[in-house]
Scaffold this motif. Structure first.
Motif, PDB file in Angstrom:
ATOM      1  N   VAL A  68       0.851  -1.183   0.000  1.00  0.00           N
ATOM      2  CA  VAL A  68       0.000   0.000   0.000  1.00  0.00           C
ATOM      3  C   VAL A  68       0.892   1.241   0.000  1.00  0.00           C
ATOM      4  N   VAL A  69       0.857   2.012  -1.095  1.00  0.00           N
ATOM      5  CA  VAL A  69       1.780   3.133  -1.281  1.00  0.00           C
ATOM      6  C   VAL A  69       1.055   4.467  -1.079  1.00  0.00           C
ATOM      7  N   ASP A  70       1.614   5.295  -0.202  1.00  0.00           N
ATOM      8  CA  ASP A  70       1.126   6.649   0.055  1.00  0.00           C
ATOM      9  C   ASP A  70       1.469   7.524  -1.144  1.00  0.00           C
ATOM     10  N   ARG A  71       0.458   8.157  -1.730  1.00  0.00           N
ATOM     11  CA  ARG A  71       0.700   9.083  -2.835  1.00  0.00           C
ATOM     12  C   ARG A  71       0.134  10.470  -2.513  1.00  0.00           C
ATOM     13  N   SER A  72       0.062  10.781  -1.214  1.00  0.00           N
ATOM     14  CA  SER A  72      -0.478  12.068  -0.774  1.00  0.00           C
ATOM     15  C   SER A  72       0.436  13.216  -1.210  1.00  0.00           C
ATOM     16  N   ALA A  73       0.002  14.454  -0.992  1.00  0.00           N
ATOM     17  CA  ALA A  73       0.737  15.637  -1.441  1.00  0.00           C
ATOM     18  C   ALA A  73       2.155  15.687  -0.894  1.00  0.00           C
ATOM     19  N   SER A  74       2.362  15.205   0.320  1.00  0.00           N
ATOM     20  CA  SER A  74       3.711  15.258   0.903  1.00  0.00           C
ATOM     21  C   SER A  74       4.687  14.318   0.209  1.00  0.00           C
TER      22      SER A  74
END
Length: 186
Positions: A29-35
């Motif tokens: 599960v990969v975080d692709r949020s703005a940060s």
């Protein structure tokens, strides 16, 4: 892989939690949020693919991304080893881009609803989810308790800061594991 004497050698799973291999069904599960914009997202993709490659022969991997909402990679489960499918997954991850919030709860709601059992989950992220890591851990605990068998949850931290170091321990602990791997820095 070829071992001595020209015989095929099977790769074994190397993703471990306190000495116990992750289950053969592994959701990454990969975080692709703005940060995660720019180099952090590139690092996250590299680490996600590294984790997938550790699944070993006969392992199955499925990729997800999350920001304000979660999305599953169209290939569904990739039977390992499959370099072509991993290349397609990499292209899909790159295409997703970054932006939005960090709704880890929503993403894991989808992932922990998978029927695979046993299930391993590895979260690749750079920091704190919306609502804070304690709320995320509590949500993971509730979602995981609803499964017929608990999933093992791990975290790969990208560019961890001191205040984020507890994030992996707390989230993984809520999943019944305590796997935290810090591999990348900006």
């Amino acid at each position: 892989l070829i071992g001595g004497g020209g015989q095929p050698r099977r790769a074994s799973r190397e993703v471990v939690i306190h000495g116990h291999p992750f289950p053969s069904a592994l959701a990454v599960v990969v975080d692709r949020s703005a940060s995660m914009q720019g180099e952090p997202y590139a690092l996250a993709i590299r680490e996600a693919l590294w984790v997938a490659e550790q699944a070993g022969d006969d392992g199955r991997v499925r990729f997800f991304v999350f920001a304000s909402e979660a999305e599953a990679e169209p290939q569904e489960w990739i039977a390992m080893p499959d370099a072509e499918a991993l290349a397609l997954a990499r292209a899909w991850l790159l295409h997703q881009g970054t932006g939005g919030g960090t709704d880890l709860h929503g993403a894991l709601g989808e992932v922990l609803a998978l029927e695979e059992s046993p299930l391993g989950v590895v979260i690749v992220t750079d920091g704190e989810p919306d609502g804070g890591w304690e709320a995320a851990a509590s949500a993971i605990e509730r979602l995981n308790a609803a499964r017929p068998s608990r999933a093992t949850v791990g975290v790969v931290l990208i560019n961890p800061r001191a205040e984020n170091n507890a994030f992996g321990v707390v989230v993984a602990g809520a999943g019944g594991g305590a796997y935290v791997l810090t591999r990348s820095r900006r």
